[in-house]
Design a protein around this motif. Structure first.
Motif, mmCIF file in Angstrom:
data_model
loop_
_atom_site.group_PDB
_atom_site.id
_atom_site.type_symbol
_atom_site.label_atom_id
_atom_site.label_comp_id
_atom_site.label_asym_id
_atom_site.label_seq_id
_atom_site.Cartn_x
_atom_site.Cartn_y
_atom_site.Cartn_z
ATOM 1 N N ASP A 141 46.430 28.069 45.151
ATOM 2 C CA ASP A 141 47.186 29.244 45.577
ATOM 3 C C ASP A 141 48.490 28.765 46.203
ATOM 4 O O ASP A 141 48.631 27.570 46.505
ATOM 5 C CB ASP A 141 46.361 30.072 46.556
ATOM 6 C CG ASP A 141 46.790 31.529 46.616
ATOM 7 O OD1 ASP A 141 47.735 31.897 45.900
ATOM 8 O OD2 ASP A 141 46.173 32.299 47.383
ATOM 9 N N TYR A 149 45.641 27.538 50.265
ATOM 10 C CA TYR A 149 44.979 28.776 50.687
ATOM 11 C C TYR A 149 45.556 29.288 52.017
ATOM 12 O O TYR A 149 46.369 28.612 52.661
ATOM 13 C CB TYR A 149 43.474 28.564 50.774
ATOM 14 C CG TYR A 149 42.754 28.866 49.468
ATOM 15 C CD1 TYR A 149 41.632 29.678 49.449
ATOM 16 C CD2 TYR A 149 43.198 28.353 48.251
ATOM 17 C CE1 TYR A 149 40.961 29.974 48.267
ATOM 18 C CE2 TYR A 149 42.544 28.639 47.059
ATOM 19 C CZ TYR A 149 41.422 29.455 47.078
ATOM 20 O OH TYR A 149 40.771 29.753 45.906
ATOM 21 N N GLY A 181 43.052 35.639 55.753
ATOM 22 C CA GLY A 181 42.831 36.908 55.076
ATOM 23 C C GLY A 181 43.583 38.076 55.686
ATOM 24 O O GLY A 181 44.204 37.976 56.759
ATOM 25 N N THR A 229 44.627 39.387 51.507
ATOM 26 C CA THR A 229 43.477 39.182 50.634
ATOM 27 C C THR A 229 43.754 39.891 49.312
ATOM 28 O O THR A 229 43.721 41.118 49.231
ATOM 29 C CB THR A 229 42.177 39.716 51.266
ATOM 30 O OG1 THR A 229 42.023 39.124 52.565
ATOM 31 C CG2 THR A 229 40.967 39.363 50.415
ATOM 32 N N TYR A 230 44.103 39.097 48.321
ATOM 33 C CA TYR A 230 44.444 39.568 46.967
ATOM 34 C C TYR A 230 45.744 40.367 46.931
ATOM 35 O O TYR A 230 46.678 39.985 46.228
ATOM 36 C CB TYR A 230 43.300 40.348 46.337
ATOM 37 C CG TYR A 230 42.347 39.489 45.538
ATOM 38 C CD1 TYR A 230 42.131 39.722 44.190
ATOM 39 C CD2 TYR A 230 41.638 38.453 46.138
ATOM 40 C CE1 TYR A 230 41.242 38.936 43.449
ATOM 41 C CE2 TYR A 230 40.759 37.666 45.412
ATOM 42 C CZ TYR A 230 40.557 37.907 44.071
ATOM 43 O OH TYR A 230 39.697 37.132 43.352
ATOM 44 N N GLU A 237 40.226 35.213 51.091
ATOM 45 C CA GLU A 237 39.947 34.819 49.714
ATOM 46 C C GLU A 237 39.058 33.579 49.689
ATOM 47 O O GLU A 237 38.182 33.431 48.826
ATOM 48 C CB GLU A 237 41.271 34.559 48.981
ATOM 49 C CG GLU A 237 42.075 35.820 48.761
ATOM 50 C CD GLU A 237 43.521 35.562 48.364
ATOM 51 O OE1 GLU A 237 43.871 34.382 48.085
ATOM 52 O OE2 GLU A 237 44.303 36.527 48.315
ATOM 53 N N ASN A 274 35.578 33.462 47.672
ATOM 54 C CA ASN A 274 35.441 32.486 46.604
ATOM 55 C C ASN A 274 34.358 31.453 46.897
ATOM 56 O O ASN A 274 33.687 30.961 45.980
ATOM 57 C CB ASN A 274 36.772 31.790 46.347
ATOM 58 C CG ASN A 274 37.798 32.713 45.717
ATOM 59 O OD1 ASN A 274 37.445 33.667 45.033
ATOM 60 N ND2 ASN A 274 39.067 32.448 45.943
ATOM 61 N N LYS A 328 38.128 42.500 42.140
ATOM 62 C CA LYS A 328 39.313 42.365 41.285
ATOM 63 C C LYS A 328 39.663 43.706 40.647
ATOM 64 O O LYS A 328 40.844 44.085 40.581
ATOM 65 C CB LYS A 328 39.041 41.312 40.206
ATOM 66 C CG LYS A 328 40.177 41.099 39.236
ATOM 67 C CD LYS A 328 39.785 40.061 38.182
ATOM 68 C CE LYS A 328 40.854 39.921 37.117
ATOM 69 N NZ LYS A 328 40.447 38.974 36.048
#
Length: 277
Positions: A8, A104, A107, A117-118, A135, A139, A262
């Motif tokens: 990321d 990373y 969040g 987060t996303y 995340e 994960n 997702k």
């Protein structure tokens, strides 16, 4: 030994500002090189530590950010979007011995550089079985179902602190120290590359598959910054509103859980209207 790197960008060396990670901006072009440097350092470290194969899964935004031509020739890279397991695609094939979370971040609703987060915003909090989730946490539960340990985490100091909760044994490398959501005290790429390479070489010793962990059921609750987004989330089967700005769902496995998450974030991102969100 096969290592998977989930890469990321918000937690990469030098990154502190939205333009640093938004594809197409001049700052993104500049920061791609530092992001690639972090990833390549992890690759080299794992190879130093005895890995036979290293695969990098691009995990940021369009998932087309890393500079393939600057990576060590022994690595392979999975790039592009629309993958079954998104950020940890590749772990499901049964041949990965350890995974690294490189670049990373903390969040949504947490302290940390570019914490989210996303979705970059809109999601103000995510909880997994009542625990605020990044995340990394989400994960980590996915890869545990395939018997794969998280062996290395890099990012800002808050990302490393967050990782203590979901991967206490993993090596951690802080490439910058949080000052605010958009500011950090950054180490130089030369220093962070050396630190990441050394940690990855040590982390290779932790790359030992374990029995799959079936920790379900998993309840994911999400809080949004506008009430219409919680309503939009209910378009996804199994998702229900739990409050004016909240929605939740329960899955038997995190494989199902991350795929539902997702789907929710995809629907919600398309329910936002310009500046009003």
């Amino acid at each position: 030994m096969k290592i998977l790197i989930s890469a990321d960008m918000e937690g990469a060396t030098g990154v502190t500002w939205p333009a640093d990670v938004l594809p197409g901006t001049p700052q993104w072009e500049r920061c791609r090189a530092m992001f690639t440097s972090d990833v390549n350092a992890a690759v080299l470290g794992f190879l130093d530590g005895g890995a036979d194969e290293v695969v990098v899964n691009e995990a940021h935004w369009t998932m087309r950010n890393l500079l393939l031509e600057q990576l060590d020739e022994r690595v392979q890279m999975l790039t592009g979007r629309h993958k079954s397991l998104s950020m940890v695609e590749g772990v499901q094939h049964g041949d990965v011995d350890g995974i690294a979370f490189v670049g990373y971040h903390a969040g949504a609703g947490m302290e940390g550089v570019l914490a989210h987060t996303y979705l970059a915003n809109s999601l103000t909090g995510v909880w997994l079985n009542g625990v605020r989730a990044s995340e990394g946490l989400l994960n980590a539960h996915v890869v545990a179902e395939y018997g794969v340990p998280v062996v290395l985490v890099t990012g800002d100091d808050f990302a490393c602190e967050d990782a203590l909760g979901y991967a206490p044994s993993a090596l951690k490398v802080a490439v910058k120290d949080h000052v605010s959501r958009y500011a950090a005290v950054c180490r130089t790429p030369g220093r962070t590359a050396a630190d990441i390479r050394a940690a990855a070489a040590e982390a290779a010793k932790l790359a030992v598959r374990h029995e799959p962990v079936q920790g379900g059921p998993f309840t994911v609750e999400m809080e949004f910054d506008a009430e219409h987004l919680s309503m939009a989330a209910t378009v996804v089967p199994g998702v229900t509103r739990t409050g004016e700005r909240r929605a939740a769902y329960t899955s038997d496995t995190m494989y199902e859980g991350i795929r539902t998450f997702k789907a929710v974030t995809t629907v919600v991102s398309n329910a936002m209207e310009e500046q009003y969100g």
